[in-house]
Design a protein around this motif. Structure first.
Motif, PDB file in Angstrom:
ATOM      1  N   VAL A  49      38.019  54.106  44.937  1.00  0.00           N
ATOM      2  CA  VAL A  49      39.210  54.342  44.119  1.00  0.00           C
ATOM      3  C   VAL A  49      39.027  53.727  42.736  1.00  0.00           C
ATOM      4  N   ALA A  50      38.441  52.539  42.682  1.00  0.00           N
ATOM      5  CA  ALA A  50      38.237  51.843  41.410  1.00  0.00           C
ATOM      6  C   ALA A  50      37.336  52.638  40.470  1.00  0.00           C
ATOM      7  N   VAL A  51      36.346  53.325  41.031  1.00  0.00           N
ATOM      8  CA  VAL A  51      35.457  54.148  40.209  1.00  0.00           C
ATOM      9  C   VAL A  51      36.252  55.259  39.526  1.00  0.00           C
ATOM     10  N   MET A  52      37.213  55.824  40.245  1.00  0.00           N
ATOM     11  CA  MET A  52      37.994  56.944  39.708  1.00  0.00           C
ATOM     12  C   MET A  52      39.142  56.495  38.804  1.00  0.00           C
ATOM     13  N   THR A  53      39.772  55.375  39.137  1.00  0.00           N
ATOM     14  CA  THR A  53      40.996  54.988  38.424  1.00  0.00           C
ATOM     15  C   THR A  53      40.870  53.701  37.618  1.00  0.00           C
ATOM     16  N   GLY A  54      39.773  52.993  37.790  1.00  0.00           N
ATOM     17  CA  GLY A  54      39.600  51.713  37.111  1.00  0.00           C
ATOM     18  C   GLY A  54      39.903  50.554  38.049  1.00  0.00           C
ATOM     19  N   ARG A  55      39.391  49.396  37.702  1.00  0.00           N
ATOM     20  CA  ARG A  55      39.569  48.215  38.529  1.00  0.00           C
ATOM     21  C   ARG A  55      40.913  47.558  38.239  1.00  0.00           C
ATOM     22  N   ASP A  56      41.510  47.067  39.287  1.00  0.00           N
ATOM     23  CA  ASP A  56      42.774  46.345  39.178  1.00  0.00           C
ATOM     24  C   ASP A  56      42.469  44.853  39.300  1.00  0.00           C
ATOM     25  N   ILE A  57      42.916  44.071  38.333  1.00  0.00           N
ATOM     26  CA  ILE A  57      42.569  42.650  38.293  1.00  0.00           C
ATOM     27  C   ILE A  57      43.087  41.898  39.518  1.00  0.00           C
ATOM     28  N   GLU A  58      44.259  42.253  40.010  1.00  0.00           N
ATOM     29  CA  GLU A  58      44.816  41.561  41.177  1.00  0.00           C
ATOM     30  C   GLU A  58      44.033  41.919  42.441  1.00  0.00           C
ATOM     31  N   THR A  59      43.660  43.166  42.590  1.00  0.00           N
ATOM     32  CA  THR A  59      42.831  43.571  43.725  1.00  0.00           C
ATOM     33  C   THR A  59      41.477  42.882  43.648  1.00  0.00           C
ATOM     34  N   ALA A  60      40.908  42.821  42.453  1.00  0.00           N
ATOM     35  CA  ALA A  60      39.623  42.142  42.253  1.00  0.00           C
ATOM     36  C   ALA A  60      39.720  40.673  42.634  1.00  0.00           C
ATOM     37  N   ARG A  61      40.808  40.034  42.249  1.00  0.00           N
ATOM     38  CA  ARG A  61      41.009  38.622  42.578  1.00  0.00           C
ATOM     39  C   ARG A  61      41.076  38.429  44.090  1.00  0.00           C
TER      40      ARG A  61
END
Length: 122
Positions: A49-61
């Protein structure tokens, strides 16, 4: 695994909820292959999903937090000064660490390794 299921698995681990990888490692001092693969699959799903929509900082954390805790639990297992000793830690624990490393690479850099290339299979 759906995105909502992947997020639920991630939240369960962040909160160290019962039936999560972190709960098993920290509270029960037990490595669960089932919970490991559940977490791994959730990160891979979120990475796609991140590849298609971009990374979310909270999910990354949250992914990073769980990753760090898993590694620390494994390190403490080998620390002679620490009382924590994991039951059922696989002898090929390096393969599990490799899988987690690559799952994080998939999330942060969009680099996916072909599943067939891994020595450690589900």
């Amino acid at each position: 695994m759906t995105v909502s299921e992947a997020m639920a698995v991630l939240e369960k681990n962040v909160n160290c909820s019962e039936n999560s990888l972190l709960y098993g490692l920290h509270e029960r001092e037990r490595f669960s292959k089932k919970r490991f693969w559940e977490f791994y699959d959730s990160v891979i799903t979120l990475a796609k999903v991140a590849v298609m929509t971009g990374r979310d900082i909270e999910t990354a954390r949250k992914i990073t937090f769980v990753y760090q805790r898993v590694l620390k639990e494994m390190i403490w297992h080998f620390d002679k000064k620490d009382a924590s000793k994991l039951k059922k830690l696989p002898k090929d624990y390096n393969g599990y660490i490799e899988r987690l490393d690559d799952a994080l690479d998939a999330y942060f850099r969009g680099v996916f390794v072909d599943e067939a290339l891994y020595e450690l299979q589900k």
